[in-house]
Every structure is written in structure tokens, then in C-alpha cells.
Design a protein around this motif. Structure first.
Motif, PDB file in Angstrom:
ATOM      1  N   PRO A 221       0.796  -1.239   0.000  1.00  0.00           N
ATOM      2  CA  PRO A 221       0.000   0.000   0.000  1.00  0.00           C
ATOM      3  C   PRO A 221       0.825   1.285   0.000  1.00  0.00           C
ATOM      4  O   PRO A 221       0.386   2.290  -0.561  1.00  0.00           O
ATOM      5  CB  PRO A 221      -0.832  -0.133   1.284  1.00  0.00           C
ATOM      6  N   LEU A 222       2.013   1.255   0.624  1.00  0.00           N
ATOM      7  CA  LEU A 222       2.862   2.445   0.585  1.00  0.00           C
ATOM      8  C   LEU A 222       3.398   2.680  -0.816  1.00  0.00           C
ATOM      9  O   LEU A 222       3.294   3.784  -1.361  1.00  0.00           O
ATOM     10  CB  LEU A 222       4.026   2.307   1.569  1.00  0.00           C
ATOM     11  N   THR A 223       3.964   1.636  -1.425  1.00  0.00           N
ATOM     12  CA  THR A 223       4.508   1.762  -2.780  1.00  0.00           C
ATOM     13  C   THR A 223       3.430   2.225  -3.759  1.00  0.00           C
ATOM     14  O   THR A 223       3.701   2.983  -4.680  1.00  0.00           O
ATOM     15  CB  THR A 223       5.088   0.416  -3.252  1.00  0.00           C
ATOM     16  N   ASN A 224       2.203   1.784  -3.531  1.00  0.00           N
ATOM     17  CA  ASN A 224       1.099   2.119  -4.426  1.00  0.00           C
ATOM     18  C   ASN A 224       0.355   3.395  -4.021  1.00  0.00           C
ATOM     19  O   ASN A 224      -0.522   3.864  -4.736  1.00  0.00           O
ATOM     20  CB  ASN A 224       0.104   0.947  -4.467  1.00  0.00           C
ATOM     21  N   GLY A 225       0.683   3.921  -2.850  1.00  0.00           N
ATOM     22  CA  GLY A 225       0.030   5.145  -2.395  1.00  0.00           C
ATOM     23  C   GLY A 225      -1.410   4.964  -1.969  1.00  0.00           C
ATOM     24  O   GLY A 225      -2.198   5.911  -1.986  1.00  0.00           O
ATOM     25  N   HIS A 226      -1.777   3.759  -1.547  1.00  0.00           N
ATOM     26  CA  HIS A 226      -3.141   3.481  -1.113  1.00  0.00           C
ATOM     27  C   HIS A 226      -3.368   3.919   0.331  1.00  0.00           C
ATOM     28  O   HIS A 226      -2.426   4.252   1.044  1.00  0.00           O
ATOM     29  CB  HIS A 226      -3.448   1.992  -1.261  1.00  0.00           C
ATOM     30  N   ILE A 227      -4.630   3.876   0.758  1.00  0.00           N
ATOM     31  CA  ILE A 227      -5.093   4.234   2.106  1.00  0.00           C
ATOM     32  C   ILE A 227      -4.395   5.503   2.629  1.00  0.00           C
ATOM     33  O   ILE A 227      -3.910   5.566   3.744  1.00  0.00           O
ATOM     34  CB  ILE A 227      -4.964   3.057   3.109  1.00  0.00           C
ATOM     35  N   LYS A 228      -4.350   6.508   1.744  1.00  0.00           N
ATOM     36  CA  LYS A 228      -3.812   7.844   2.030  1.00  0.00           C
ATOM     37  C   LYS A 228      -2.304   7.865   2.274  1.00  0.00           C
ATOM     38  O   LYS A 228      -1.754   8.889   2.696  1.00  0.00           O
ATOM     39  CB  LYS A 228      -4.546   8.471   3.216  1.00  0.00           C
ATOM     40  N   LEU A 229      -1.630   6.740   1.972  1.00  0.00           N
ATOM     41  CA  LEU A 229      -0.179   6.712   2.136  1.00  0.00           C
ATOM     42  C   LEU A 229       0.550   7.474   1.034  1.00  0.00           C
ATOM     43  O   LEU A 229       1.764   7.654   1.103  1.00  0.00           O
ATOM     44  CB  LEU A 229       0.310   5.258   2.185  1.00  0.00           C
ATOM     45  N   HIS A 230      -0.202   7.942   0.021  1.00  0.00           N
ATOM     46  CA  HIS A 230       0.435   8.756  -1.021  1.00  0.00           C
ATOM     47  C   HIS A 230       1.018  10.035  -0.435  1.00  0.00           C
ATOM     48  O   HIS A 230       1.957  10.605  -0.997  1.00  0.00           O
ATOM     49  CB  HIS A 230      -0.560   9.086  -2.134  1.00  0.00           C
ATOM     50  N   HIS A 231       0.493  10.489   0.695  1.00  0.00           N
ATOM     51  CA  HIS A 231       1.064  11.666   1.340  1.00  0.00           C
ATOM     52  C   HIS A 231       2.487  11.391   1.813  1.00  0.00           C
ATOM     53  O   HIS A 231       3.362  12.259   1.734  1.00  0.00           O
ATOM     54  CB  HIS A 231       0.191  12.099   2.530  1.00  0.00           C
ATOM     55  N   LEU A 232       2.728  10.163   2.311  1.00  0.00           N
ATOM     56  CA  LEU A 232       4.069   9.798   2.760  1.00  0.00           C
ATOM     57  C   LEU A 232       5.049   9.703   1.594  1.00  0.00           C
ATOM     58  O   LEU A 232       6.243   9.967   1.757  1.00  0.00           O
ATOM     59  CB  LEU A 232       4.029   8.460   3.498  1.00  0.00           C
ATOM     60  N   LEU A 233       4.551   9.301   0.423  1.00  0.00           N
ATOM     61  CA  LEU A 233       5.443   9.174  -0.734  1.00  0.00           C
ATOM     62  C   LEU A 233       6.099  10.503  -1.092  1.00  0.00           C
ATOM     63  O   LEU A 233       7.185  10.531  -1.675  1.00  0.00           O
ATOM     64  CB  LEU A 233       4.667   8.635  -1.943  1.00  0.00           C
ATOM     65  N   LYS A 234       5.442  11.599  -0.761  1.00  0.00           N
ATOM     66  CA  LYS A 234       6.001  12.917  -1.048  1.00  0.00           C
ATOM     67  C   LYS A 234       7.094  13.308  -0.051  1.00  0.00           C
ATOM     68  O   LYS A 234       7.839  14.249  -0.289  1.00  0.00           O
ATOM     69  CB  LYS A 234       4.889  13.964  -1.031  1.00  0.00           C
TER      70      LYS A 234
END
Length: 278
Positions: A221-234
Motif C-alpha cells: 500500500p505504501l509503494t502504491n500510495g493506497h489508504i492515504k499513504l500517497h502523502h508519505l510518498l512525497k
């Protein structure tokens, strides 16, 4: 290393299919800085898919890339010195792919893969994010198996049906898949019909005279930016994202099935099929 394919610039007079494809190219291959989950997930799938092909086929091998769209896998494999045949329903995309071509051998075979006949068999057939768009994945895989040379391989990638956010049915849960024929072959996730589970991939492979040699469950989910983890990708360094991906990929199978969005499988002919072909 695969070189960057030739950069092209958007034009208003392009065909609609070109305009549809170009934003994906900006995310997938042109190095535009974009920290979306889509870009991370694509890069991860791309790496694993090419890695499996390079594991089983040497440069010069004949590869068929089915439903290849804007040709990113086709062009990259050609640069790696494979002899590639690009296929897609949209014939007009051929000139788009040619604009990006840098080096290597790419043949073009547009049309419905169920209808096409080839003069040669292939060392590898790539079906990347295709089988979930097909109303009859069982017939599809049987057809593809006939295109392989004896000892050849299929590299298949598809969304993982066991991922915890999946809401689409299993193929085996549908009593009459023919009802989906009118909506099959649509591009992008809008065209997803079924999402396969690992046991279904095994079963469909067996029915097609194939065996599963290797399966990889990738993209958490982090790699894919799911469950609002796209914020962490930034915010997170790329190395941290990759470390998290390696960690979840090392977990027990039951956990990986729930945590990963993508299945990548390596299929080959069973011994009985090779004996028949021989």
C-alpha cells in the motif's frame, strides 16, 4: 541499463488514443518528477517483469508483447536486444510507438490476439495487465500457450485478487462469463472484469497445459500510495519506500497475498505439453 526512449511532445492534432496514452508516458517513462503511487507502482512492476524475462531468455529471443498499448515494454525489451513483436487492438498506436523508438527490432502485429495467426512461435509471451480485461481468461491462456516454442515462457502480470482492498469477483465465482464479452478489452482499470487469485492462476495454467514456475506478489500500500499513504510518498526517500517493499515481500505468503496489489507469474509448458509439441 535500458536507455530512456525518445521523448515526444504533445500535439493537439494527435488521434484520441495518442492523447490518452501520453499522460501515462509522462508518469511511466519520461522521468517527469511525480511522487504519485501510480508512478512508484508502475516502476516496481516494470522492474520485476523485465527481471523475470531476463531470467529465462537471452538477448535475441523472440518476444510477443500482447495488448502492448504505447509500447513501453516492447521498446525497452528491444533496447535489451530482444526481437519484439508489438500487438494491440488499436492499430493507430503503431505510429505513436515508432515516434518513441530508439533502437532494436520491433515488429508490429495489430489486432485481436484471438484472431491473429503468426508464422513463428515465441520464446516469451508477455501479457502485462491484460488477463483481467478478458471475459474468458481460460480460453485466452490456452490460446497464448499455443504461441510458445517448446520450452517457452509466459510472463503474466495482473492485479492481485486477494489484496485487501479488492472488491471485484473471482473468475471462478462467475457462472456465465460470456455476459462480460461486450465490455472486455477496455484499457485501464475501468475495464477490469475479474481479479484472479493465486489458486485460479494455477488452475487456469493447468487447463492450458502450463505450470507456474514462479510467482511474485509485489507493490504494497505504501509503494502504491493506497489508504492515504500517497502523502508519505512525497516525504519519504525512495530508499525507504524500497526498504518497506522488500520487507513486505519477505513476509509469509498469507500476509503477502493481503498486502500486495500485483501478481507477476512465470508460466511454462508442462512436461506433457512439451512431449506433445515434440
Amino acid at each position: 541499463m535500458v536507455k530512456n526512449m525518445k521523448k515526444i511532445n504533445f500535439k493537439e492534432d494527435w488521434p484520441e488514443s495518442w492523447k490518452y496514452s501520453y499522460p501515462y508516458d509522462l508518469l511511466e517513462v519520461y522521468g517527469v518528477k511525480n511522487l504519485t503511487g501510480y508512478a512508484h507502482a508502475y516502476a516496481n512492476r516494470f522492474k520485476h517483469t523485465l527481471g523475470l524475462i531476463q531470467k529465462v531468455a537471452k538477448p535475441g529471443a523472440k518476444i510477443l508483447d500482447i495488448a502492448a498499448a504505447q509500447g513501453n515494454f516492447s521498446l525497452s525489451l528491444a533496447e535489451l536486444e530482444y526481437e519484439v513483436t508489438w500487438n494491440d487492438l488499436r492499430k493507430e498506436l503503431i505510429d505513436y510507438v515508432k515516434l518513441k523508438w530508439e533502437s532494436g527490432i520491433v515488429h508490429y502485429a495489430p489486432g485481436n490476439i484471438f484472431d491473429l495467426k503468426f508464422d513463428t512461435q515465441f520464446d516469451v509471451v508477455l501479457i502485462a495487465e491484460v488477463i483481467e480485461h478478458v471475459a474468458h481468461p481460460d480460453d485466452f491462456l490456452k490460446n497464448i500457450a499455443q504461441m510458445l516454442k517448446p520450452g517457452g515462457y509466459i510472463v503474466l502480470s495482473t492485479p492481485n485478487g486477494q489484496y485487501f482492498k479488492n472488491r471485484l469477483p473471482r473468475f471462478s465465482d462467475c457462472p456465465d462469463p460470456s455476459q462480460y464479452e461486450v465490455i472486455q478489452f477496455k484499457p485501464n482499470s475501468d475495464g477490469h472484469i475479474f481479479l484472479l487469485h493465486l489458486d485460479e492462476i494455477e488452475q487456469l495454467s493447468h487447463q492450458a497445459g502450463l505450470v507456474v514456475k514462479e510467482t511474485r506478489l509485489v507493490t504494497n500500500p505504501l509503494t502504491n500510495g493506497h489508504i492515504k499513504l500517497h502523502h508519505l510518498l512525497k516525504l519519504l526517500p525512495k530508499s525507504w519506500v524500497e526498504t518497506c517493499e522488500k520487507l513486505t515481500c519477505s513476509m509469509p505468503l498469507a500476509v503477502k497475498c493481503k498486502l500486495h496489489t500485483t501478481t507477476i507469474a512465470l508460466l511454462t509448458q508442462s512436461k506433457s505439453s512439451n512431449e506433445i509439441c515434440g
